[in-house]
Motif scaffolding. Structure first.
Motif, PDB file in Angstrom:
ATOM      1  N   ASP A 177       0.822  -0.904   0.335  1.00 42.83           N
ATOM      2  CA  ASP A 177       0.064   0.191   0.274  1.00 42.83           C
ATOM      3  C   ASP A 177       1.076   1.653  -0.265  1.00 42.83           C
ATOM      4  O   ASP A 177       1.456   1.657   0.784  1.00 42.83           O
ATOM      5  N   PRO A 178       0.412   2.240  -0.723  1.00 49.15           N
ATOM      6  CA  PRO A 178       1.633   3.062  -1.456  1.00 49.15           C
ATOM      7  C   PRO A 178       1.404   4.588  -0.448  1.00 49.15           C
ATOM      8  O   PRO A 178       1.903   5.157  -0.102  1.00 49.15           O
ATOM      9  N   ASN A 179       0.550   4.351   0.294  1.00 44.59           N
ATOM     10  CA  ASN A 179      -0.059   5.172   0.983  1.00 44.59           C
ATOM     11  C   ASN A 179      -0.308   4.599   2.664  1.00 44.59           C
ATOM     12  O   ASN A 179      -0.450   5.780   3.228  1.00 44.59           O
TER      13      ASN A 179
ATOM     14  N   ASP B 240       4.421  -5.199  -9.496  1.00 49.27           N
ATOM     15  CA  ASP B 240       3.019  -5.049  -8.344  1.00 49.27           C
ATOM     16  C   ASP B 240       2.502  -3.780  -8.379  1.00 49.27           C
ATOM     17  O   ASP B 240       3.261  -2.841  -8.078  1.00 49.27           O
ATOM     18  N   LYS B 241       1.436  -3.517  -9.355  1.00 45.13           N
ATOM     19  CA  LYS B 241       0.598  -1.881  -8.791  1.00 45.13           C
ATOM     20  C   LYS B 241       1.423  -0.839  -9.468  1.00 45.13           C
ATOM     21  O   LYS B 241       1.886  -0.142  -9.083  1.00 45.13           O
TER      22      LYS B 241
ATOM     23  N   GLU C 142       2.103   1.360 -11.853  1.00 44.39           N
ATOM     24  CA  GLU C 142       1.021   2.736 -12.041  1.00 44.39           C
ATOM     25  C   GLU C 142       1.157   3.876 -10.502  1.00 44.39           C
ATOM     26  O   GLU C 142       2.201   4.066 -10.838  1.00 44.39           O
ATOM     27  N   GLU C 143       0.569   2.898  -9.455  1.00 45.33           N
ATOM     28  CA  GLU C 143       0.573   3.585  -8.700  1.00 45.33           C
ATOM     29  C   GLU C 143       2.281   3.572  -7.216  1.00 45.33           C
ATOM     30  O   GLU C 143       2.384   4.292  -6.810  1.00 45.33           O
ATOM     31  N   GLN C 144       2.714   2.445  -8.034  1.00 44.19           N
ATOM     32  CA  GLN C 144       3.888   2.805  -7.479  1.00 44.19           C
ATOM     33  C   GLN C 144       5.103   3.405  -7.444  1.00 44.19           C
ATOM     34  O   GLN C 144       6.479   3.543  -7.379  1.00 44.19           O
ATOM     35  N   ARG C 145       5.770   3.712  -8.827  1.00 44.49           N
ATOM     36  CA  ARG C 145       6.437   3.877 -10.020  1.00 44.49           C
ATOM     37  C   ARG C 145       7.172   5.093  -9.184  1.00 44.49           C
ATOM     38  O   ARG C 145       7.809   5.392  -9.120  1.00 44.49           O
TER      39      ARG C 145
ATOM     40  N   LYS D 154       7.241   6.549  -6.109  1.00 45.14           N
ATOM     41  CA  LYS D 154       7.782   5.936  -4.819  1.00 45.14           C
ATOM     42  C   LYS D 154       8.914   5.186  -5.059  1.00 45.14           C
ATOM     43  O   LYS D 154       9.892   6.030  -4.900  1.00 45.14           O
ATOM     44  N   TYR D 155       8.686   5.015  -6.121  1.00 46.02           N
ATOM     45  CA  TYR D 155      10.095   3.203  -6.972  1.00 46.02           C
ATOM     46  C   TYR D 155      11.254   4.548  -7.444  1.00 46.02           C
ATOM     47  O   TYR D 155      12.566   4.757  -7.212  1.00 46.02           O
TER      48      TYR D 155
ATOM     49  N   GLU E 137       9.922  -2.259 -14.855  1.00 46.92           N
ATOM     50  CA  GLU E 137       9.336  -2.621 -14.515  1.00 46.92           C
ATOM     51  C   GLU E 137       8.560  -3.999 -15.875  1.00 46.92           C
ATOM     52  O   GLU E 137       8.970  -4.063 -15.942  1.00 46.92           O
TER      53      GLU E 137
END
Length: 235
Positions: free
Chosen positions: A30-32, A199-200, A202-205, A207-208, A217
């Motif tokens: 969970d990035p949040n 995994d995920k 788009e959501e985590q790009r 932060k990575y 990716e």
């Protein structure tokens, strides 16, 4: 996964392990959520999973067969992939440190069956504790989970002493928790962080990209790593 899907785990055990995965894995990625929020929940997950596995009466002598019957594989790519990586690091006497929140006994057997368990390979992971009859009773400490892969579980170990003279590190990780794996090595001058975003995406790009120097990716190969290593070793 190798253990979870093996014949030595009962159907009830498999169901309970899957329930844990479906509950805790979304929290892990969970990035949040902050790392402070995640850490105690990861301890909870790993502790419960280890307790479940310890109830399955796994035999030490079954480990090799469990790995052989699984579909686990090391990363390939152009050329030999993992074999090139392991071979070159061994040839040039570069320590290869594998820090895993998985099961060390399984991981070592995977590397052994791939014929690349060289003298420079060091594994720090969660190891099974078998009784005198070779039956799993518990896991040895300290507990290693996704978000405590750092020097807190390495201090005083022989391997940590080995690292203390190294000035350059290539770090490969596939989670935000892997970023701390080189923390505490006192002489580091250069560190190249390569992140595998699986995994995920788009959501985590974001932060990575902020945390890692290179982000790969959905890349199951070792092509980039081996390319960099070839360049360094040729220099």
């Amino acid at each position: 996964d190798v253990l979870d899907n093996s014949r030595v785990i009962s159907e009830d055990g498999k169901r309970k392990l899957k329930d844990l995965l479906h509950h805790y894995y979304p929290i892990e990625i969970d990035p949040n959520r902050t790392l402070e929020e995640k850490r105690p929940l990861m301890v909870e997950w790993w502790t419960r999973a280890h307790e479940l596995l310890s109830q399955q009466k796994i035999q030490k002598g079954d480990i090799a067969q469990i790995v052989r019957e699984s579909d686990v594989m090391l990363r390939y790519g152009r050329g030999d992939g993992f074999k090139e990586l392991f071979d070159q690091l061994h040839k040039y006497n570069v320590p290869l440190f594998i820090f895993s929140a998985g099961v060390g006994d399984i991981l070592e057997e995977i590397i052994r069956q791939a014929n690349v368990f060289y003298s420079n390979v060091n594994v720090v992971s969660n190891y099974m504790d078998f009784d005198d009859e070779g039956v799993l009773r518990r896991f040895k400490g300290p507990l290693i989970h996704t978000y405590n892969k750092n020097n807190s579980v390495l201090q005083g170990t022989e391997y940590f002493q080995q690292l203390s003279a190294r000035t350059s590190i290539i770090l490969l990780g596939d989670s935000m928790g892997d970023l701390t794996m080189a923390d505490g090595v006192p002489t580091v001058e250069n560190i190249l962080k390569i992140g595998f975003l699986n995994d995920k995406v788009e959501e985590q790009r974001g932060k990575y990209l902020d945390a890692y120097d290179i982000v790969l990716e959905s890349d199951e190969t070792l092509d980039v790593v081996n390319g960099i290593l070839r360049y360094i070793l040729m220099e």
